[in-house]
Design a protein around this motif. Structure first.
Motif, short mmCIF file in Angstrom:
data_model
loop_
_atom_site.label_atom_id
_atom_site.label_comp_id
_atom_site.label_asym_id
_atom_site.label_seq_id
_atom_site.Cartn_x
_atom_site.Cartn_y
_atom_site.Cartn_z
N PHE A 175 13.93 -11.50 -0.80
CA PHE A 175 12.58 -11.54 -0.10
C PHE A 175 12.50 -10.93 1.09
O PHE A 175 11.62 -10.20 1.22
CB PHE A 175 12.06 -13.19 -0.10
CG PHE A 175 10.91 -13.21 0.65
CD1 PHE A 175 9.71 -12.45 -0.29
CD2 PHE A 175 10.57 -13.85 1.70
CE1 PHE A 175 8.30 -12.64 0.28
CE2 PHE A 175 9.34 -13.86 2.24
CZ PHE A 175 8.38 -13.61 1.63
N PHE A 176 13.59 -10.92 2.10
CA PHE A 176 13.59 -10.47 3.39
C PHE A 176 13.55 -9.00 3.26
O PHE A 176 12.91 -8.22 3.95
CB PHE A 176 14.47 -11.24 4.15
CG PHE A 176 14.28 -12.38 4.29
CD1 PHE A 176 13.42 -13.19 5.24
CD2 PHE A 176 15.33 -13.29 3.74
CE1 PHE A 176 13.26 -14.57 5.57
CE2 PHE A 176 15.19 -14.86 3.90
CZ PHE A 176 14.19 -15.33 4.76
N GLU A 177 14.53 -8.60 2.47
CA GLU A 177 14.43 -7.02 2.11
C GLU A 177 13.20 -6.56 1.59
O GLU A 177 12.33 -5.34 1.94
CB GLU A 177 15.48 -6.49 1.19
CG GLU A 177 16.84 -6.77 1.65
CD GLU A 177 18.22 -6.95 0.83
OE1 GLU A 177 19.06 -6.55 1.18
OE2 GLU A 177 17.82 -7.08 -0.24
N PHE A 178 12.53 -7.32 0.53
CA PHE A 178 11.19 -6.85 0.05
C PHE A 178 10.13 -7.02 0.88
O PHE A 178 9.12 -5.92 1.19
CB PHE A 178 11.18 -8.10 -1.20
CG PHE A 178 9.63 -7.75 -1.91
CD1 PHE A 178 9.35 -6.89 -2.75
CD2 PHE A 178 8.52 -8.55 -1.48
CE1 PHE A 178 8.28 -6.73 -3.46
CE2 PHE A 178 7.42 -8.45 -2.03
CZ PHE A 178 7.25 -7.42 -3.01
N LYS A 179 10.14 -7.95 1.92
CA LYS A 179 9.29 -8.05 2.97
C LYS A 179 9.08 -7.03 3.80
O LYS A 179 8.18 -6.43 4.22
CB LYS A 179 9.29 -9.52 3.52
CG LYS A 179 8.04 -9.77 4.59
CD LYS A 179 8.07 -11.23 5.08
CE LYS A 179 9.79 -11.59 5.78
NZ LYS A 179 9.50 -12.74 6.51
N ASP A 180 10.46 -6.73 4.22
CA ASP A 180 10.57 -5.47 5.13
C ASP A 180 10.06 -4.28 4.51
O ASP A 180 9.26 -3.30 5.17
CB ASP A 180 12.02 -5.26 5.69
CG ASP A 180 12.54 -6.29 6.47
OD1 ASP A 180 11.67 -6.92 7.26
OD2 ASP A 180 13.87 -6.36 6.69
N MET A 181 10.15 -4.02 3.30
CA MET A 181 9.93 -2.56 2.67
C MET A 181 8.16 -2.81 2.64
O MET A 181 7.67 -1.82 2.76
CB MET A 181 10.28 -2.36 1.21
CG MET A 181 9.95 -1.33 0.40
SD MET A 181 9.57 -1.76 -1.19
CE MET A 181 9.10 -3.15 -1.43
N MET A 182 7.56 -3.89 2.01
CA MET A 182 6.13 -4.00 2.01
C MET A 182 5.50 -3.80 3.33
O MET A 182 4.56 -3.14 3.41
CB MET A 182 5.85 -5.40 1.55
CG MET A 182 6.21 -5.61 -0.04
SD MET A 182 5.50 -4.23 -1.18
CE MET A 182 3.75 -4.29 -1.04
#
Length: 190
Positions: A175-182
């Protein structure tokens, strides 16, 4: 859609996934138009919109969809051309997000941040089909395939997409990688 449903929609929608860069929004909207235009004739019919919504798991009342689209059709046309589709999108955006933006501005930044986080988690769950807290290449491929994207047919491209945001190099996106990307896409300035 009755007034109560519209009011609920206004209060539950968020603008966090609309890109803040107008040129990126135009590119995104063009990509959506091209995906909906299954026969590539430069126009989207009600049937093509309905099919696309069904693929996304959204059931629309065909008569409501027809009346909504009809308001944006040019005379003598059976489908929306890109500029018609853009006008429809603007109208829906104003209807569903205009109220939200005003109320969020009044409530302050903390409430907006909480809503953004919740929206990001919901988006993450769409990709995390097995609910294990990670997006694997296979899960991403399934979602891209459901959206009709060519990338969904090529596992090597999907794996490259995963590795481009996989900061800890474990072969999956948390989720944290996804959030950074978004967030890097959402807040990017023009």
């Amino acid at each position: 859609m009755d007034k109560r449903s519209l009011a609920r929609s206004k209060t539950s929608c968020s603008s966090s996934f609309r890109l803040r860069c107008p040129s990126l929004n135009a590119l995104r909207l063009r990509r959506i138009f091209d995906l909906f235009d299954k026969n590539h004739d430069g126009a989207i019919t009600v049937e093509e919109i309905n099919q696309a919504l069904q693929v996304l798991g959204l059931d629309a009342d065909l008569s409501e969809l027809e009346s909504m689209v009809k308001a944006f059709l040019k005379p003598e046309k059976i489908g929306l051309e890109f500029d018609d589709f853009e006008a429809l999108h603007r109208s829906l955006n104003d209807t569903f997000f205009g109220f939200q933006e005003e109320s969020l501005a009044e409530e302050g930044g903390k409430e907006s941040e909480k809503q953004d986080e919740a929206d990001l988690m919901e988006a993450f769950k769409v990709f995390d089909e097995n609910g294990d807290g990670f997006i694997s290449a296979r899960e991403l491929q399934v979602v891209l395939g459901k959206l009709g994207l060519a990338e969904g047919r090529e596992m090597d491209r999907v794996e490259r997409m995963i590795s481009s945001v996989d900061l800890n190099q474990d072969g999956r996106v948390d989720f944290f990688e996804f959030k950074d990307m978004m967030r890097s896409v959402v807040v990017k300035s023009c």
